[in-house]
Enzyme design. Structure first.
Site, short mmCIF file in Angstrom:
data_model
loop_
_atom_site.label_atom_id
_atom_site.label_comp_id
_atom_site.label_asym_id
_atom_site.label_seq_id
_atom_site.Cartn_x
_atom_site.Cartn_y
_atom_site.Cartn_z
N ASP A 23 30.01 37.83 34.03
CA ASP A 23 31.03 39.04 34.41
C ASP A 23 30.36 40.23 34.25
O ASP A 23 30.15 41.00 33.31
CB ASP A 23 32.24 39.11 33.72
CG ASP A 23 33.53 40.09 34.21
OD1 ASP A 23 32.97 41.01 35.00
OD2 ASP A 23 34.62 39.81 34.06
N LYS A 51 36.49 47.87 40.13
CA LYS A 51 36.16 48.98 39.26
C LYS A 51 34.96 49.66 39.77
O LYS A 51 34.97 50.38 40.77
CB LYS A 51 35.54 48.30 38.04
CG LYS A 51 36.66 47.23 37.41
CD LYS A 51 37.90 47.97 36.86
CE LYS A 51 39.10 46.84 36.67
NZ LYS A 51 38.65 45.91 35.86
N TYR A 84 37.79 40.29 28.62
CA TYR A 84 38.81 40.84 29.22
C TYR A 84 40.14 40.08 29.00
O TYR A 84 40.06 38.87 29.25
CB TYR A 84 38.58 41.07 30.68
CG TYR A 84 39.56 41.51 31.67
CD1 TYR A 84 39.77 43.01 31.47
CD2 TYR A 84 40.30 40.86 32.60
CE1 TYR A 84 40.58 43.54 32.24
CE2 TYR A 84 41.22 41.36 33.14
CZ TYR A 84 41.50 42.72 33.14
OH TYR A 84 42.64 43.41 33.88
N ARG A 142 40.89 33.48 57.16
CA ARG A 142 40.83 32.95 55.79
C ARG A 142 39.49 32.59 55.41
O ARG A 142 38.81 32.82 54.48
CB ARG A 142 41.95 31.87 55.31
CG ARG A 142 41.80 31.59 54.14
CD ARG A 142 42.75 30.76 53.27
NE ARG A 142 43.58 29.97 54.19
CZ ARG A 142 43.57 28.58 54.94
NH1 ARG A 142 42.26 28.09 54.67
NH2 ARG A 142 44.35 28.07 55.86
C1 LIG Z 1 39.42 44.68 35.50
C2 LIG Z 1 38.61 43.44 35.13
C3 LIG Z 1 38.65 42.06 35.49
C4 LIG Z 1 39.90 41.49 36.28
O1 LIG Z 1 39.73 42.32 37.66
P1 LIG Z 1 40.98 42.73 38.46
O2 LIG Z 1 40.57 43.19 39.90
O3 LIG Z 1 42.14 43.57 37.77
O4 LIG Z 1 41.74 41.47 39.07
C5 LIG Z 1 37.96 41.19 35.10
N1 LIG Z 1 36.95 41.52 34.22
C6 LIG Z 1 36.60 42.77 33.75
C7 LIG Z 1 35.55 42.89 32.81
C8 LIG Z 1 37.27 43.87 34.17
O5 LIG Z 1 37.25 44.89 33.56
#
Ligand SMILES: *Cc1c(COP(=O)(O)O)cnc(C)c1O
Length: 403
Positions: A174, A199, A102, A50
């Site tokens: 982000d 992503k 998001y 961890r």
């Molecule tokens: C998908 C996404 C998230 C969340 O990510 P997860 O891996 O699904 O928890 C946060 N910010 C953006 C811009 C996203 O596209």
């Protein structure tokens, strides 16, 4: 690997022939949950998975170098990454977030604020007036998300950073929609970058993961401390797959972005399309800012179809695109934000955010652009009633079976 290398070289070399046991060229996967000590008084480099794991460290180092940060922390999801960054504020301090962030981020912020973890304000960060009012409230942490989802609004990162510095606020960007290949928020002055590595970074739609990268070592260490404390660190196998996916980030994005541009050009010329939201278009309000702060326009775009186009029917008739949430994978995806990704928003909130029921979001994958354009135009013929053999005459259930 030295930081003077270009990012493509960093990615290709991450962890290669670094294995002290066998000099494995491809980095091995270390699954062990715990590590032996030679002596009870000598803490080894890794003691418990961890807290630290060699496979995760390789991914963390690669991501930190790509974003130009001092330290990266790999966590279990994008949401875990955002929540980790929110440990940097105390109760009573203000978090300023984009009004169109998001959906999961919106939910997390709202739920934490309701519990008193911090104060919260949302603003349209592309509006100078709203920014002025928001910064008058002296935020402690400013969250930026650009391009935004699903309308691809572009926020001027340098501009927000300047305002944040005046009031001593931490800026967190982000960078999920573009990845470090196309945008580097730390170089534009941000303190922290967060990713949903689910992503573009992994890019193969087989891992849910996240990462936080800090520009300064001390902030990175603080985030790593919280990640271990709260137990949100990423699993070794997920880290292994994500590093494997990362290898092809540049060629994938280069190709996906070119295809997105081709599909956008084809759609923008169609009279059944009322508006295309893509920062690469000169008509996009954020085009100039995007050009100044991005290395490319990305592989995501949204389309507002004209009245008379039944977008639900359009999606049902697409053969190549899969109807799904998420983005950034090798496969093309499509969604209607109003009924899918943004369904938790009230119709009023959707209207304020500019999300109409005729809006469709596309994530372009690695298929050939000609096939993607043909797929959309053929579905459009059916959904706009411009094709003779029109399924509009079939009952609802029958139409969905044609998809
Ligand atoms: C998908 C996404 C998230 C969340 O990510 P997860 O891996 O699904 O928890 C946060 N910010 C953006 C811009 C996203 O596209």
């Amino acid at each position: 690997m030295s930081e003077s290398f270009r990012p493509e070289t960093i990615i290709a070399g991450a962890g290669v022939a670094d294995d002290p046991a066998f000099n494995s060229v491809a980095p091995p996967l270390h699954l062990s949950a715990t590590y032996g000590w030679n002596d009870p008084l000598e803490k080894p480099q890794y003691d418990y998975a961890r807290s630290g794991n060699p496979t995760r460290t390789q991914l963390e180092n690669a991501l930190a170098q790509l974003e130009g940060g001092a330290r990266g922390v790999v966590v279990s999801s994008g949401m875990a990454a955002l929540d980790l960054a929110l440990n940097l504020v105390n109760p009573g301090e203000l978090v300023l977030a984009p009004h169109d962030c998001y959906g999961g981020t919106h939910r997390l912020l709202t739920a934490r604020a309701k519990r008193g973890h911090f104060e919260l304000a949302f603003a349209n960060q592309t509006s100078a007036v709203e920014l002025k009012n928001a910064f008058a409230m002296k935020p402690k942490l400013v969250l930026i998300e650009t391009p935004s989802n699903p309308l691809l609004r572009i926020t001027d990162i340098r501009g927000i950073v300047a305002l944040a510095r005046e009031c001593g606020a931490i800026t967190v960007a982000d960078n999920t929609f573009l990845s470090p290949a196309l945008q580097q928020p730390l170089a534009l002055g941000c303190d922290v970058v967060v990713h949903s590595t689910t992503k573009f970074i992994n890019g193969h739609s087989d891992v849910v993961g996240g990462a936080v990268i800090a520009r300064e070592q001390a902030l990175g260490d603080e985030l790593a401390w919280w990640a271990n404390c709260t137990g949100v660190t990423g699993a070794p196998f997920d880290s292994f797959l994500t590093l494997r996916g990362l290898r092809t980030l540049f060629p994938r994005l280069e190709r996906q972005q070119k295809t997105a541009n081709d599909v956008v050009s084809a759609l923008a010329a169609d009279e059944r399309v009322s508006r295309v939201y893509y920062p690469g278009l000169e008509s996009h309000p954020g085009h100039e800012v995007a050009k100044a702060q991005q290395a490319g326009f990305g592989a995501m775009f949204s389309v507002e179809f004209a009245e008379g186009v039944d977008v639900i029917k359009l999606l049902r008739h697409l053969n190549i695109f899969t109807i799904a949430e998420s983005l950034g994978g090798f496969e093309s995806l499509v969604c209607t934000p109003a009924t899918m990704t943004h369904a938790s928003m009230t119709p009023e909130a959707q209207k304020i955010a500019g999300i109409s029921e005729r809006l469709v979001r596309f994530s372009i994958g690695l298929e050939h652009g000609d096939d993607l354009v043909r797929d959309i135009l053929a579905a459009l013929d059916k959904a706009a009633g411009t094709e003779e053999d029109n399924v509009a005459y079939l009952p609802e259930g029958a139409a969905s079976k044609c998809a």
